[in-house]
Scaffold this motif. Structure first.
Motif, PDB file in Angstrom:
ATOM      1  N   VAL A 121       6.618  15.281  -0.396  1.00 50.39           N
ATOM      2  CA  VAL A 121       6.268  13.836   0.251  1.00 50.39           C
ATOM      3  C   VAL A 121       7.857  13.471   0.090  1.00 50.39           C
ATOM      4  O   VAL A 121       8.426  13.261  -0.962  1.00 50.39           O
ATOM      5  N   PRO A 122       8.161  12.828   1.298  1.00 50.25           N
ATOM      6  CA  PRO A 122       9.694  12.184   0.972  1.00 50.25           C
ATOM      7  C   PRO A 122       9.580  10.990   0.301  1.00 50.25           C
ATOM      8  O   PRO A 122       8.607  10.271  -0.069  1.00 50.25           O
ATOM      9  N   ASP A 123      10.780  10.684  -0.371  1.00 52.08           N
ATOM     10  CA  ASP A 123      10.896   9.576  -1.130  1.00 52.08           C
ATOM     11  C   ASP A 123      10.612   8.130  -0.465  1.00 52.08           C
ATOM     12  O   ASP A 123      10.898   8.105   0.617  1.00 52.08           O
ATOM     13  N   GLU A 124      10.273   7.282  -1.185  1.00 54.63           N
ATOM     14  CA  GLU A 124       9.664   6.066  -0.734  1.00 54.63           C
ATOM     15  C   GLU A 124       8.370   5.972   0.433  1.00 54.63           C
ATOM     16  O   GLU A 124       8.225   4.968   0.908  1.00 54.63           O
ATOM     17  N   ALA A 125       8.138   7.220   0.819  1.00 54.58           N
ATOM     18  CA  ALA A 125       6.886   7.216   1.632  1.00 54.58           C
ATOM     19  C   ALA A 125       5.511   6.807   0.837  1.00 54.58           C
ATOM     20  O   ALA A 125       5.175   7.154  -0.351  1.00 54.58           O
ATOM     21  N   LYS A 126       4.660   6.102   1.549  1.00 54.90           N
ATOM     22  CA  LYS A 126       3.409   5.781   1.141  1.00 54.90           C
ATOM     23  C   LYS A 126       2.235   6.579   1.582  1.00 54.90           C
ATOM     24  O   LYS A 126       2.387   6.861   2.873  1.00 54.90           O
ATOM     25  N   VAL A 127       1.264   7.262   0.778  1.00 56.60           N
ATOM     26  CA  VAL A 127       0.468   8.337   1.358  1.00 56.60           C
ATOM     27  C   VAL A 127      -0.893   7.837   0.483  1.00 56.60           C
ATOM     28  O   VAL A 127      -1.200   7.344  -0.292  1.00 56.60           O
ATOM     29  N   VAL A 128      -1.955   7.651   1.676  1.00 58.75           N
ATOM     30  CA  VAL A 128      -3.265   7.130   1.310  1.00 58.75           C
ATOM     31  C   VAL A 128      -4.346   8.366   1.544  1.00 58.75           C
ATOM     32  O   VAL A 128      -3.976   9.086   2.712  1.00 58.75           O
ATOM     33  N   VAL A 129      -5.129   8.524   0.785  1.00 59.22           N
ATOM     34  CA  VAL A 129      -6.146   9.617   1.085  1.00 59.22           C
ATOM     35  C   VAL A 129      -6.788   9.340   2.092  1.00 59.22           C
ATOM     36  O   VAL A 129      -7.480   8.369   2.199  1.00 59.22           O
ATOM     37  N   VAL A 130      -7.132  10.392   2.965  1.00 60.18           N
ATOM     38  CA  VAL A 130      -8.414  10.213   4.040  1.00 60.18           C
ATOM     39  C   VAL A 130      -9.518  11.131   3.680  1.00 60.18           C
ATOM     40  O   VAL A 130     -10.660  10.779   3.939  1.00 60.18           O
ATOM     41  N   GLY A 131      -9.165  12.260   3.332  1.00 57.59           N
ATOM     42  CA  GLY A 131     -10.176  13.281   2.812  1.00 57.59           C
ATOM     43  C   GLY A 131      -9.533  14.329   1.828  1.00 57.59           C
ATOM     44  O   GLY A 131      -8.631  14.806   2.051  1.00 57.59           O
ATOM     45  N   GLU A 132     -10.212  14.245   0.667  1.00 54.43           N
ATOM     46  CA  GLU A 132      -9.432  15.129  -0.482  1.00 54.43           C
ATOM     47  C   GLU A 132     -10.188  16.440  -0.470  1.00 54.43           C
ATOM     48  O   GLU A 132      -9.645  17.685  -0.897  1.00 54.43           O
TER      49      GLU A 132
END
Length: 245
Positions: free
Chosen positions: A48-59
């Protein structure tokens, strides 16, 4: 690879996910979704790129029987910077004489994918407000497809399933099915109304069928079903959403 950093939001059911099908369908490519009991330890780290925000859709999802994880990505950086990050990250081929990644464009989205046995990685990104980025990350395990048997879905003759998504989030179950067929709106509407009423479902409201559209809303106990039909280019399209508390 970098460790995946993410925020886990509140429950997202199938009915929450599919209104964004214009986004997710590119990533999912009309795939069928199910939810198996995959072990978290089986999954690799996703860069994941620095400063990117990632939110779970489906684990713990499955696409056409493939165990899959999907995240939503947002960043203040431009899409080209995000893509550049992954081009750099995946520049070395996973197998001899193979490309490090494959890149394509579809519907305004830039998509990078990489096969790294037994995993298949996908990044899709598009420009958001003020030149920022919005997209999805996914990793699946194609080698797990063996012996996959999808759930049965009753449908009018000649139907093609475009998307079948099922979820079970903290006891709230849902399913969304997108399909198309050459039959009329009236025939599709009658097929599902008759089928569900025969099983004890109650009709709550409806948009009576005409030559171009219809809607059917029904419930039974803690379950609810809505079906929207549209006619486009001599084919009928339907979206069925089931939800159970």
């Amino acid at each position: 690879m970098l460790n995946l950093k993410y925020e886990k939001p509140g429950t997202r059911t199938a009915s929450n996910l599919v209104p964004g099908a214009g986004k997710a369908a590119l990533l999912c490519c009309s795939m069928v979704f199910f939810w198996p009991q995959a072990a978290a330890a089986d999954w690799p780290e996703f860069p994941v790129p620095d400063e990117a925000k990632v939110v779970v859709v489906g684990e713990d999802m499955n696409i056409n029987g493939l165990p899959t994880q999907i995240w939503e990505l947002s960043s203040s950086r431009a899409p080209e910077e995000i893509l550049g990050y992954y081009r750099q990250e995946w520049q070395d081929p996973a197998v001899s004489d193979g490309p490090g990644y494959i890149e394509k464009e579809a519907g305004g989205w830039q998509i990078l994918s990489r096969s790294e046995e037994p995993y298949f990685y996908t990044v899709q990104v598009t420009e958001a407000a003020m030149g920022s980025s919005f997209g999805f990350l996914a990793v699946s395990m194609p080698m797990e497809l063996v012996n996959h048997k999808p759930d049965e879905f009753a449908k009018p003759a000649g139907s093609e399933i475009l998307l079948d998504l099922a979820s079970d989030d903290a006891g709230k179950r849902g399913r969304v099915v997108q399909f198309k067929n050459p039959q009329s709106i009236e025939a599709n509407y009658g097929f599902y109304r008759k089928r569900y009423m025969a099983k004890g479902w109650n009709e709550l409201s409806q948009l009576p069928p005409d030559s171009t559209k219809a809607m059917l809303l029904m419930n039974k106990g803690n379950g609810e079903i809505s079906i929207v039909f549209n006619r486009v280019d001599n084919e009928s399209y339907g979206v069925l959403v089931e939800s159970y508390d």
